[in-house]
Design a protein around this motif. Structure first.
Motif, PDB file in Angstrom:
ATOM      1  N   ALA A 236       0.854  -1.183   0.000  1.00  0.00           N
ATOM      2  CA  ALA A 236       0.000   0.000   0.000  1.00  0.00           C
ATOM      3  C   ALA A 236       0.883   1.223   0.000  1.00  0.00           C
ATOM      4  N   SER A 237       1.919   1.061  -0.698  1.00  0.00           N
ATOM      5  CA  SER A 237       2.890   2.139  -0.629  1.00  0.00           C
ATOM      6  C   SER A 237       2.279   3.461  -1.051  1.00  0.00           C
ATOM      7  N   PRO A 238       2.361   4.380  -0.191  1.00  0.00           N
ATOM      8  CA  PRO A 238       1.800   5.689  -0.476  1.00  0.00           C
ATOM      9  C   PRO A 238       2.652   6.433  -1.478  1.00  0.00           C
ATOM     10  N   ALA A 239       3.814   5.951  -1.634  1.00  0.00           N
ATOM     11  CA  ALA A 239       4.696   6.676  -2.534  1.00  0.00           C
ATOM     12  C   ALA A 239       4.370   6.345  -3.977  1.00  0.00           C
ATOM     13  N   ARG A 240       3.368   5.588  -4.152  1.00  0.00           N
ATOM     14  CA  ARG A 240       3.009   5.253  -5.504  1.00  0.00           C
ATOM     15  C   ARG A 240       1.626   5.753  -5.788  1.00  0.00           C
ATOM     16  N   PRO A 241       1.570   6.939  -6.075  1.00  0.00           N
ATOM     17  CA  PRO A 241       0.251   7.516  -6.269  1.00  0.00           C
ATOM     18  C   PRO A 241      -0.346   7.092  -7.592  1.00  0.00           C
ATOM     19  N   SER A 242       0.478   6.687  -8.485  1.00  0.00           N
ATOM     20  CA  SER A 242       0.021   6.601  -9.861  1.00  0.00           C
ATOM     21  C   SER A 242      -0.176   5.176 -10.327  1.00  0.00           C
ATOM     22  N   PHE A 243      -0.704   4.408  -9.435  1.00  0.00           N
ATOM     23  CA  PHE A 243      -0.957   3.051  -9.863  1.00  0.00           C
ATOM     24  C   PHE A 243      -1.790   3.032 -11.130  1.00  0.00           C
ATOM     25  N   GLY A 244      -1.344   2.248 -12.021  1.00  0.00           N
ATOM     26  CA  GLY A 244      -2.152   2.093 -13.207  1.00  0.00           C
ATOM     27  C   GLY A 244      -1.908   3.167 -14.241  1.00  0.00           C
ATOM     28  N   LYS A 245      -1.100   4.096 -13.914  1.00  0.00           N
ATOM     29  CA  LYS A 245      -0.897   5.163 -14.882  1.00  0.00           C
ATOM     30  C   LYS A 245       0.527   5.201 -15.378  1.00  0.00           C
TER      31      LYS A 245
ATOM     32  N   THR B 132      -7.718   2.711  -4.214  1.00  0.00           N
ATOM     33  CA  THR B 132      -8.413   3.702  -3.398  1.00  0.00           C
ATOM     34  C   THR B 132      -7.691   4.043  -2.100  1.00  0.00           C
ATOM     35  N   HIS B 133      -6.743   3.247  -1.816  1.00  0.00           N
ATOM     36  CA  HIS B 133      -6.133   3.441  -0.503  1.00  0.00           C
ATOM     37  C   HIS B 133      -5.432   4.788  -0.399  1.00  0.00           C
ATOM     38  N   LYS B 134      -5.692   5.390   0.683  1.00  0.00           N
ATOM     39  CA  LYS B 134      -4.933   6.605   0.998  1.00  0.00           C
ATOM     40  C   LYS B 134      -4.308   6.395   2.352  1.00  0.00           C
ATOM     41  N   ARG B 135      -3.075   6.610   2.351  1.00  0.00           N
ATOM     42  CA  ARG B 135      -2.396   6.359   3.601  1.00  0.00           C
ATOM     43  C   ARG B 135      -2.693   7.476   4.596  1.00  0.00           C
ATOM     44  N   ARG B 136      -2.913   7.025   5.765  1.00  0.00           N
ATOM     45  CA  ARG B 136      -3.124   7.968   6.851  1.00  0.00           C
ATOM     46  C   ARG B 136      -2.232   7.583   8.004  1.00  0.00           C
ATOM     47  N   PRO B 137      -2.093   8.489   8.875  1.00  0.00           N
ATOM     48  CA  PRO B 137      -1.319   8.109  10.054  1.00  0.00           C
ATOM     49  C   PRO B 137      -1.937   6.887  10.703  1.00  0.00           C
ATOM     50  N   GLU B 138      -1.071   6.131  11.250  1.00  0.00           N
ATOM     51  CA  GLU B 138      -1.465   4.846  11.787  1.00  0.00           C
ATOM     52  C   GLU B 138      -2.682   4.911  12.700  1.00  0.00           C
TER      53      GLU B 138
ATOM     54  N   ARG C 146       1.324  -1.908   7.441  1.00  0.00           N
ATOM     55  CA  ARG C 146       0.999  -1.174   6.240  1.00  0.00           C
ATOM     56  C   ARG C 146       0.744  -2.149   5.104  1.00  0.00           C
ATOM     57  N   GLN C 147       1.580  -3.144   5.110  1.00  0.00           N
ATOM     58  CA  GLN C 147       1.457  -4.075   4.007  1.00  0.00           C
ATOM     59  C   GLN C 147       0.248  -4.971   4.164  1.00  0.00           C
ATOM     60  N   GLN C 148      -0.033  -5.256   5.378  1.00  0.00           N
ATOM     61  CA  GLN C 148      -1.144  -6.171   5.567  1.00  0.00           C
ATOM     62  C   GLN C 148      -2.474  -5.466   5.438  1.00  0.00           C
ATOM     63  N   ASN C 149      -2.466  -4.284   5.860  1.00  0.00           N
ATOM     64  CA  ASN C 149      -3.724  -3.586   5.944  1.00  0.00           C
ATOM     65  C   ASN C 149      -4.526  -3.564   4.663  1.00  0.00           C
TER      66      ASN C 149
ATOM     67  N   PRO D  45       6.509  10.256   3.247  1.00  0.00           N
ATOM     68  CA  PRO D  45       5.712  11.469   3.089  1.00  0.00           C
ATOM     69  C   PRO D  45       4.265  11.133   2.759  1.00  0.00           C
ATOM     70  N   PHE D  46       3.424  12.007   3.126  1.00  0.00           N
ATOM     71  CA  PHE D  46       2.026  11.844   2.739  1.00  0.00           C
ATOM     72  C   PHE D  46       1.777  12.648   1.473  1.00  0.00           C
ATOM     73  N   LEU D  47       0.814  12.174   0.772  1.00  0.00           N
ATOM     74  CA  LEU D  47       0.481  12.902  -0.443  1.00  0.00           C
ATOM     75  C   LEU D  47      -0.315  14.131  -0.087  1.00  0.00           C
ATOM     76  N   GLN D  48      -0.112  15.077  -0.889  1.00  0.00           N
ATOM     77  CA  GLN D  48      -0.946  16.249  -0.714  1.00  0.00           C
ATOM     78  C   GLN D  48      -2.386  15.867  -0.996  1.00  0.00           C
ATOM     79  N   SER D  49      -3.217  16.396  -0.231  1.00  0.00           N
ATOM     80  CA  SER D  49      -4.616  16.113  -0.499  1.00  0.00           C
ATOM     81  C   SER D  49      -5.185  17.268  -1.297  1.00  0.00           C
TER      82      SER D  49
END
Lengths: 299, 1023
Positions: free
Chosen positions: A32-41, A262-268, B369-372, B1014-1018
């Motif tokens: 769910a790597s957040p650093a990959r915003p562009s899945f599929g693109k 759809t996943h958006k990473r949020r703080p734990e 993170r990975q499991q979630n 980092p978090f993405l900008q929303s």
């Protein structure tokens, strides 16, 4: 969107499925790597140039500042965090076609898979394992071992180990990072180097490439096929986080895919009541507080 | 040491039980006592009834002697039996009052005595005697005296007198006053009913505030040493008590100066930080870092580096003093907490055989993170297989999980660190989440250092703001120096800030000089104890010629007494002018002069009633200073005042009186000797530094800050604390920021109208009725300590000027200065301080992160790094430890005590999450006990309140035992000294504990930053 069983592609020499792999029938733990915003693109990435760092003979002093002897009890933390930091860097690099993930048991062992998207090794999907010396970052460079020895001048035909050391003759902390190794592992399939090969046969064949295109090519194709045919094998390592593949199973994968998109990473432990977002009225490009137009912030 | 005695649990009823079962042998039977009392009273009342206003000194002596006797009798009187005399005030189970008290009440004895004193004019001697008497009375009485108006009223009358400008409280009486106030607060905490009574019956005639106690205490809360501690404790008690009393809380908030100054703004201050507001951070910190001038040029690219290999973490941890390290050996704790240890030891071992769980929080999070999102296949159970690399790889089991299998000795330590990592992870994550919509990454490139020539920020572009502690030189002179001026240089800035000393003997002569380089390079020397050494120099004019060498002073430490300046006098004076760069070159020819302005004692009118000039206790009364336009540092001086002038082309000589130049009247020095306001005038002096207006305003700001600084700087010296630490109090007052912040906050508020979350914020932070903010705010106030400055002046926003002097901003400078002084800070201050710094260290912006957490970063010499400050603290702690044999034992007890408190704290935590491992409880007991105790509870009212209660208990027990140990019986000077020493030791030991924990926290933060994503900008409005 190609929702076909992904791995049927392995026999497909067409090259239109560049994003197919991103849709990933991989049954590995989904990242769910957040650093990959562009899945599929993703676009077909260009082959990076000069990704491999040029190594210079390091001064002996570099190794002098070894090991955190002072606070030995924290040693494990340092090592583990160093590796996690490396992993974070990998994610931030967004290396095209490369996925890695540390093993469950040890941060020193990472599982990876590399997708070759064009060139001679097109459609190759090679699983590998990265072994990081336990005196990292003061040891030698990490080692990359393919699960199945790929037919390649720099890959040992027996052990499957990639000759990484030629690019990282001396591992220098702060300068060398694991993502560079991964990038190197990718590059070798695009830019083939036959100097001092680990696999002389491949080197020779490649050397004669001009004359004997077909021979080398067919060897590669065979190798790629071989690798891909073992794709669904159980992982070599018995580790919960070893990368394993399975054919596309809509019951499982559709949902997982959906979640990835759809996943958006949020703080734990993000709580609803908490401050949702930092406020900012700074106009981008400005260093003036409250320089933005008077619109309330987005969130 | 006596402070340790607080570790002994005291029954809640310990005190009251004494009422019922008197512990001291009765001296005489009640009837005899009453007779004696009556006899004294007869004689006193005879004197009191004389209408002759000019009563003789004999009368005075007689009254005082009799009063002494009477009040001793009253104090010793025990409450009557249940069948006590008629007229006894019985409420609930309170026993009836004794006959003497009854007489006191019916005859209004105390009121009459006090009024008599007040009428005839209270001389300091009598004032002191009365203060002491009341203190004795309240502290020792076996009856709840304060519940009687007949006691309370005269007491308040006396206090009111102390708050009156004409009379005030002479510095020599400050101790008595604070002690009395402290006693009152203790009584109040013990019997909250008193509180309301107290506030209700506060005489209305005392100025705008009826809250005498607040008003009187506030000036002292920033003091170091016993007096400050007592004041803080007392305030804390009030706050904690009032937390349970809505009416009083509101009263405090609305009617006292204390709160609008301290409570709201300062605790907003903290809240503002937690807003993660870009604008705010920009204003506070980032704009100073943006130009990257604080780092060496070659280091700029390292700004974005994270602590990849734990090097910074290691550095932080290495600063844990050895003396603290040793005592963390758990052996003692194991003995004493067998149950806990048993669990702690058992739990891991029971799982350990096949224990392969990821250990560190980040790793854990990685897997989660990975499991979630995948939610995929169940995880196969881990096996024993140890991965070994093919070939020549090391075949040893790789065990990054080893923290989970620590040797017993290591468990506590390491798992404690684990907890820090967890917290750090959370902190960093939440912070970067909150900052994800910021306009720029602040990574040293974006915004570009070059493109950020700082339009508004004065400090960066303005050398005058380079008020690093080391650039301040207090020249402490003796009294005679008033008015002596040096005839020469024009480009000199002069500030003579006279200060009265704590002790009456010193106070007449205390003068502090602050020299401002013509470029507004301001020098304050750390205050030196060795006044005698400086005596000779006092009258010297001080043309300070700086050589260019001094420009390259590499040592950012504030204690630069031996720095290579040419000015001989400076050296002699222990004054250093730390010039930097071109500034020094400028001042070289310009030289500087110091003029002292001496003021007559008692001329001033101290709004607080104290004539003690020092350190801006006045500052606690901000109201008059609210005038924004002018730079009037409003403080009254005991015996001196300072003027700051950076006068280029100005007549350097000033009358030796206070002056009221306003910034705008720059060129016209006015002497206004009758005015007790000290005003500072600054003339811009940097050559070629822009239009006059700009210079003016920059100077103004410099001066304004200087005021704060001045006030701030003397603080630490007050309580007998001295030494190098003193200079550290010289942080620039946060008050200036408070003002600035207030503006910012208003803007934020304005902007966020309609934004729900801000409303929520407002609720939590603004609601004065909630009773929640008090504890933190008190701490804030404490932190502000000497920084509480009346001179709340408008922050000037000068035009930009070429930035020459790296400066990290007043905010950071203050925090660092205060941090360096950690050893002398109270526990509360340190908790606050480390909390704020910890919070700042969570910010992911590379500029800030590198500034705080990158220990290998090389800064410009003038920029002090956190690690330097910490290093200095470390060595001080070690010095302290070396000089106290019982330090290890004390440290252990302090740890245990804090841990115990923390345990309670956590046990009651509403969010008490199920612990994963047993050891967690131990872990948590250790860490949050410090950090979370008070400070970090702001999110949770209940916890905050609870923390306050704990603090209350702490103070109550501790203060009580301390007090009884030291004061009961002997109120002599030796008692005071002992007490001061005890406090010093207590502070230092607590500091050692907190310091170590803070280092772990920082280390953990450094590590977590390296692995945070980092978090993405929303871009969408998802929330």
């Amino acid at each position: 969107m190609n929702l076909n069983p992904f791995w049927s592609m392995s026999t497909n020499t067409g090259r239109k499925r560049s994003d197919g792999e991103e849709q990933s029938g991989e049954q590995q733990q989904q990242r769910a790597s957040p650093a990959r915003p562009s899945f599929g693109k993703k676009q077909l990435p260009s082959i990076p140039k000069n990704a491999v760092p040029i190594t210079k003979p390091a001064s002996p002093a570099a190794t002098a500042q070894l090991a955190n002897g002072t606070h030995a009890s924290y040693g494990p933390f340092y090592l583990e965090y160093s590796l996690l930091a490396e992993f974070t860097l990998v994610i931030k690099q967004k290396l095209p076609g490369i996925y890695v993930q540390p093993s469950y048991k040890s941060a020193l062992m990472w599982f990876g898979v590399i997708f070759i998207r064009h060139g001679l090794y097109q459609d190759g999907v090679f699983k590998f394992t990265v072994y990081i010396p336990d005196n990292y970052p003061d040891g030698e460079c990490p080692r990359v071992v393919f699960d199945i020895p790929v037919f390649h001048p720099l890959v040992d035909p027996v052990s499957g180990e990639l000759d990484v050391r030629r690019a990282f003759t001396k591992w220098r902390r702060n300068h060398n990072h694991i993502w560079q190794v991964l990038m190197y592992a990718r590059t070798v399939f695009y830019k083939i180097n036959t100097m001092e090969p680990l696999n002389p046969e491949a080197a020779v064949l490649f050397f004669r490439y001009d004359k004997d295109v077909q021979l080398f090519k067919s060897k590669v194709v065979d190798s790629v096929k071989l690798c891909n045919s073992h794709l669904f094998d159980q992982p070599k390592m018995d580790d919960p986080y070893a990368i394993s593949f399975s054919s596309w199973n809509p019951a499982i994968h559709n949902e997982a895919k959906e979640r990835m998109f759809t996943h958006k990473r949020r703080p734990e432990d993000h709580q609803k009541g908490l401050q949702v977002s930092g406020l900012s009225w700074v106009k981008p490009g400005s260093t003036q507080p409250f320089s933005k137009d008077d619109n309330p912030p987005l969130s | 040491m006596s402070w340790l005695s607080r570790l002994t649990p005291r029954g809640p009823g310990g005190r009251s039980s004494r009422n019922v079962a008197p512990s001291s042998p009765c001296t005489a039977d009640p009837e005899t006592c009453l007779m004696v009392f009556e006899n004294h009273w007869r004689q006193v009342s005879w004197v009191l009834e004389q209408q002759d206003p000019s009563s003789s000194s004999d009368d005075l002596t007689a009254v005082r002697n009799h009063t002494d006797q009477m009040l001793c009798l009253l104090a010793e009187e025990r409450p009557g039996e249940c069948e006590g005399p008629p007229g006894a005030v019985t409420s609930g189970n309170v026993p009836p009052i004794g006959p003497i008290l009854d007489l006191v009440v019916s005859e209004n004895v105390l009121e009459r005595v006090v009024q008599w004193h007040l009428r005839r004019g209270l001389d300091p001697d009598s004032q002191g005697a009365l203060l002491k008497l009341f203190e004795m009375l309240i502290g020792q009485s076996q009856q709840p005296l304060l519940q009687h108006k007949a006691v309370l009223q005269p007491l308040l009358g006396l206090l009111g007198a102390c708050a009156e400008p004409q009379l005030g409280c002479p510095p020599s009486l400050e101790n008595s006053l604070v002690l009395l106030l402290n006693q009152i607060c203790v009584s109040m905490a013990r019997a909250p009913a008193v509180l309301e009574l107290l506030f209700r019956s506060a005489p209305a005639q005392h100025g705008p505030t009826n809250l005498l106690i607040f008003s009187l205490l506030v000036p002292f809360i920033h003091r170091d040493g016993a007096i400050g501690q007592q004041a803080r404790d007392a305030l804390l008690l009030i706050m904690a008590t009032s937390a349970s009393n809505q009416g009083v809380a509101r009263y405090i908030a609305e009617n006292s100066y204390f709160c609008p100054l301290c409570m709201v703004s300062l605790s907003l201050f903290r809240t503002l930080l937690s807003l993660n507001c870009e604008d705010l951070m920009l204003q506070l910190v980032l704009r100073y870092l943006l130009p990257c001038t604080h780092v060496m040029l070659s280091q700029r690219r390292a700004i974005r580096d994270t602590d990849l290999y734990g090097k910074s973490a290691d550095k932080f941890l290495s600063l844990i003093p050895d003396c603290c390290r040793l005592s963390t050996a758990p052996s003692a704790e194991r003995e004493e907490e067998p149950a806990l240890w048993g669990k702690a030891l058992n739990s891991p071992s029971s799982e350990s055989p096949v224990h392969h769980k990821p250990s560190t929080p980040s790793r854990l999070a990685l897997f989660m993170r990975q499991q979630n999102p995948g939610g995929g296949p169940s995880t196969p159970s881990p096996t024993e297989t140890v991965p070994s690399s093919p070939g020549a790889g090391p075949n040893t089991p790789l065990s990054p999980d080893s923290p989970m299998h620590p040797i017993p000795e290591g468990l506590d330590w390491e798992s404690g660190y684990l907890e820090y990592l967890r917290d750090a992870r959370r902190g960093v994550e939440l912070c970067s989440w909150a900052c994800r919509n910021w306009s720029a990454p602040y990574d040293g490139e974006d915004p570009s250092p070059n493109a950020a020539p700082l339009p508004p920020p004065p400090p960066t572009s303005n050398p005058s703001l380079a008020m690093f502690p080391e650039h301040f030189s207090f020249q402490q002179g003796e009294g005679g120096g008033g008015g002596s001026t040096s005839p020469s240089q024009q480009r000199a800035a002069v500030v003579a800030a006279a200060r009265s000393e704590w002790s009456s003997t010193e106070r007449d002569s205390g003068e502090w000089d602050v020299t401002i380089g013509e470029n507004s390079c301001i020098s304050l020397t750390p205050r030196t104890k060795k006044r005698s050494l400086q005596r000779e120099d006092v009258h010297l004019p001080k043309p300070l010629h700086l050589t260019p060498d001094s420009a390259s002073l590499p040592d950012p430490s504030p204690h630069l007494r031996s720095a290579p300046t040419k000015g001989a006098q400076q050296a002699i004076n222990g004054t250093l002018l730390g010039g930097q760069g071109d500034r020094c070159r400028d001042s070289q020819d310009g030289g500087m002069e110091v003029k002292k302005v001496k003021r007559e004692l008692g001329e001033q009118q101290h709004p607080a009633g104290g004539d003690s000039s020092q350190n801006g206790e006045v500052s606690a009364f901000p109201a008059p200073a609210q005038s924004c336009g002018s730079l009037q540092g409003f403080y009254s001086e005991g015996n001196g005042s300072g003027t700051a002038e950076s006068s280029r082309g100005l007549p350097p000589h000033k009358p030796s009186h206070t002056q009221t130049p306003s910034a705008s009247l720059l060129s016209e020095p006015r002497a206004n000797s009758s005015n007790d306001r000290l005003t500072l005038r600054a003339a811009a002096s940097s050559p070629g530094s822009g239009p006059p207006e700009a210079m003016l305003s920059t100077q103004s700001e410099a001066v304004e800050r200087l005021i704060s600084e001045l006030l701030d700087g003397a603080g630490p010296g007050e309580g007998g604390q001295q030494g190098p630490g003193d200079s550290n109090g010289q942080g620039i007052s946060i008050e200036a920021f408070t003002q600035e912040l207030r503006e910012l906050e208003d803007r934020v508020r304005e902007r966020s109208k309609g934004v729900g979350l801000f409303r929520q914020l407002e609720e939590t932070t603004r609601d004065p009725h909630s009773g929640e903010p008090p504890p933190p705010s008190l701490l804030d106030a404490d932190l502000m300590g000497s920084g509480v400055v009346a001179g709340v002046v408008r922050v000037f926003r000068p035009l930009g000027q070429p930035s020459t002097q790296p400066y990290t901003g007043p905010f950071m400078v203050v925090l660092f200065a205060k941090l360096e002084n950690m050893l002398q800070n109270s526990l509360y201050v340190n908790i606050l301080l480390t909390g704020i710094l910890g919070q700042l260290a969570c910010y992911p912006q590379p500029l800030l992160r590198s500034f705080l957490l990158n220990t290998s970063m090389v800064f410009q010499p003038s920029v002090k790094s956190l690690i330097q400050v910490l290093g200095s603290v470390k060595s001080r702690i070690e010095t302290f430890a070396a000089s106290h044999e019982d330090f290890p034992a004390m440290l252990k007890k302090a740890q245990r005590y804090l841990a115990a408190r923390g345990k309670v704290d956590w046990a009651d935590s509403p969010m008490g999450m199920p612990t994963l491992r047993r050891s967690d409880s131990l872990v948590k007991s250790r860490k949050p006990s410090l950090g979370d105790l008070i400070l970090r509870h702001t999110n949770s009212p209940t916890r905050a309140r609870h923390a306050a209660q704990l603090a209350l208990a702490h103070v109550r027990d501790g203060g009580q035992s301390l007090h009884s140990a030291l004061f009961r019986g002997g109120t002599g000077a030796s008692g005071l000294e002992k007490q001061a020493e005890a406090l010093r030791v207590k502070n230092a030991v607590y500091c050692a504990v907190i310091f170590s924990e803070f280092l772990k926290e920082l280390a953990a933060l450094a590590q977590e930053h390296a692995v945070s994503m980092p978090f993405l900008q929303s871009h969408d409005t998802e929330e």
